[in-house]
Scaffold this motif. Structure first.
Motif, PDB file in Angstrom:
ATOM      1  N   VAL A  39       0.806  -1.222   0.000  1.00 16.32           N
ATOM      2  CA  VAL A  39       0.000   0.000   0.000  1.00 16.32           C
ATOM      3  C   VAL A  39       0.838   1.272   0.000  1.00 16.32           C
ATOM      4  O   VAL A  39       0.317   2.367   0.199  1.00 16.32           O
ATOM      5  N   ARG A  40       2.127   1.139  -0.245  1.00 15.65           N
ATOM      6  CA  ARG A  40       3.008   2.307  -0.169  1.00 15.65           C
ATOM      7  C   ARG A  40       2.604   3.420  -1.129  1.00 15.65           C
ATOM      8  O   ARG A  40       2.828   4.589  -0.859  1.00 15.65           O
ATOM      9  N   GLY A  41       1.966   3.087  -2.213  1.00 12.69           N
ATOM     10  CA  GLY A  41       1.540   4.081  -3.181  1.00 12.69           C
ATOM     11  C   GLY A  41       0.418   4.985  -2.680  1.00 12.69           C
ATOM     12  O   GLY A  41       0.186   6.057  -3.240  1.00 12.69           O
ATOM     13  N   SER A  42      -0.270   4.571  -1.609  1.00  8.93           N
ATOM     14  CA  SER A  42      -1.394   5.369  -1.116  1.00  8.93           C
ATOM     15  C   SER A  42      -0.961   6.738  -0.597  1.00  8.93           C
ATOM     16  O   SER A  42      -1.770   7.658  -0.542  1.00  8.93           O
ATOM     17  N   LEU A  43       0.308   6.884  -0.241  1.00 13.30           N
ATOM     18  CA  LEU A  43       0.808   8.180   0.217  1.00 13.30           C
ATOM     19  C   LEU A  43       1.726   8.832  -0.820  1.00 13.30           C
ATOM     20  O   LEU A  43       2.464   9.760  -0.495  1.00 13.30           O
ATOM     21  N   ALA A  44       1.675   8.352  -2.049  1.00 12.21           N
ATOM     22  CA  ALA A  44       2.546   8.908  -3.085  1.00 12.21           C
ATOM     23  C   ALA A  44       2.190  10.348  -3.423  1.00 12.21           C
ATOM     24  O   ALA A  44       3.065  11.158  -3.716  1.00 12.21           O
ATOM     25  N   ASP A  45       0.914  10.687  -3.380  1.00 11.64           N
ATOM     26  CA  ASP A  45       0.478  12.048  -3.674  1.00 11.64           C
ATOM     27  C   ASP A  45       0.852  12.960  -2.516  1.00 11.64           C
ATOM     28  O   ASP A  45       0.444  12.747  -1.374  1.00 11.64           O
ATOM     29  N   VAL A  48      -2.048  14.434  -0.469  1.00  8.30           N
ATOM     30  CA  VAL A  48      -2.638  13.444   0.436  1.00  8.30           C
ATOM     31  C   VAL A  48      -1.735  13.248   1.652  1.00  8.30           C
ATOM     32  O   VAL A  48      -2.200  13.184   2.796  1.00  8.30           O
ATOM     33  N   ARG A  49      -0.438  13.165   1.410  1.00 10.17           N
ATOM     34  CA  ARG A  49       0.521  12.948   2.497  1.00 10.17           C
ATOM     35  C   ARG A  49       0.532  14.120   3.476  1.00 10.17           C
ATOM     36  O   ARG A  49       0.534  13.938   4.695  1.00 10.17           O
ATOM     37  N   PHE A  52      -2.576  13.971   5.496  1.00 12.37           N
ATOM     38  CA  PHE A  52      -2.454  12.887   6.475  1.00 12.37           C
ATOM     39  C   PHE A  52      -1.678  13.361   7.705  1.00 12.37           C
ATOM     40  O   PHE A  52      -2.089  13.120   8.848  1.00 12.37           O
ATOM     41  N   ARG A 160       8.289  10.246   1.886  1.00 12.84           N
ATOM     42  CA  ARG A 160       7.722   9.322   0.885  1.00 12.84           C
ATOM     43  C   ARG A 160       7.193  10.114  -0.285  1.00 12.84           C
ATOM     44  O   ARG A 160       6.530  11.120  -0.128  1.00 12.84           O
TER      45      ARG A 160
END
Length: 161
Positions: A39-45, A48-49, A52, A160
């Motif tokens: 799921v590492r891509g979920s914080l790629a943006d 979004v990061r 978060f 990230r």
């Protein structure tokens, strides 16, 4: 082999308080790392990061009373000290969010080509990229100042991309 329970101890009395965790097996650790990698891509943006990180700060502040009470029972550091640690932690989370928004952590370098230079300079571009999943081992004697919520974890989340 059964997982070993981890118990909380009241530092003021030395008495066992409650079970707070279970020691993970190697297989359980591997499963968690594999899931994190998936799921590492979920914080790629970056947007979004940053959101978060700001949400984590707001969550800490919203749960301040409960967190300070639990941390005091675990450490005996006192509410004044722990409230200050929590406030600094929320500030740091927001500061990392600002850095994520700004993007300087990528350390982007663009060297434009120059065919007239000796030797000729090619078009070179560089930026930092993450290496993968990060595990954080944190101090329990400073539950906010040096623990999971502050320091290494927020900086790893901020970096990230």
């Amino acid at each position: 082999m059964a997982a070993a329970p981890v118990w909380s101890v009241d530092p003021r009395t030395g008495k066992q308080r409650e079970q707070v965790a279970v020691e993970a097996t190697a297989e359980e650790v591997d499963a968690v790392v594999t899931a994190a990698h998936a799921v590492r891509g979920s914080l790629a943006d970056r947007t979004v990061r940053a959101a978060f990180l700001r949400s984590a700060a707001a969550g800490l502040e919203a749960a301040k009373d409960r967190l300070v009470e639990a941390a005091d029972a675990e450490t005996a550091l006192g509410p004044v000290r722990l409230t200050g640690e929590l406030a600094r932690t929320a500030y740091q989370l927001r500061a990392f969010a600002d850095i994520v928004d700004e993007g300087a952590f990528l350390d982007v370098v663009i060297n434009h080509p120059d065919a007239t230079a000796t030797p000729p300079i090619p078009d070179l571009r560089r930026y930092k990229v993450p290496l993968g999943v990060v595990a954080v081992y944190s101090a329990s004697n400073f539950p906010f100042a040096f623990s999971v919520a502050r320091g290494v974890t927020p900086s790893a989340l901020a970096a990230r991309h």
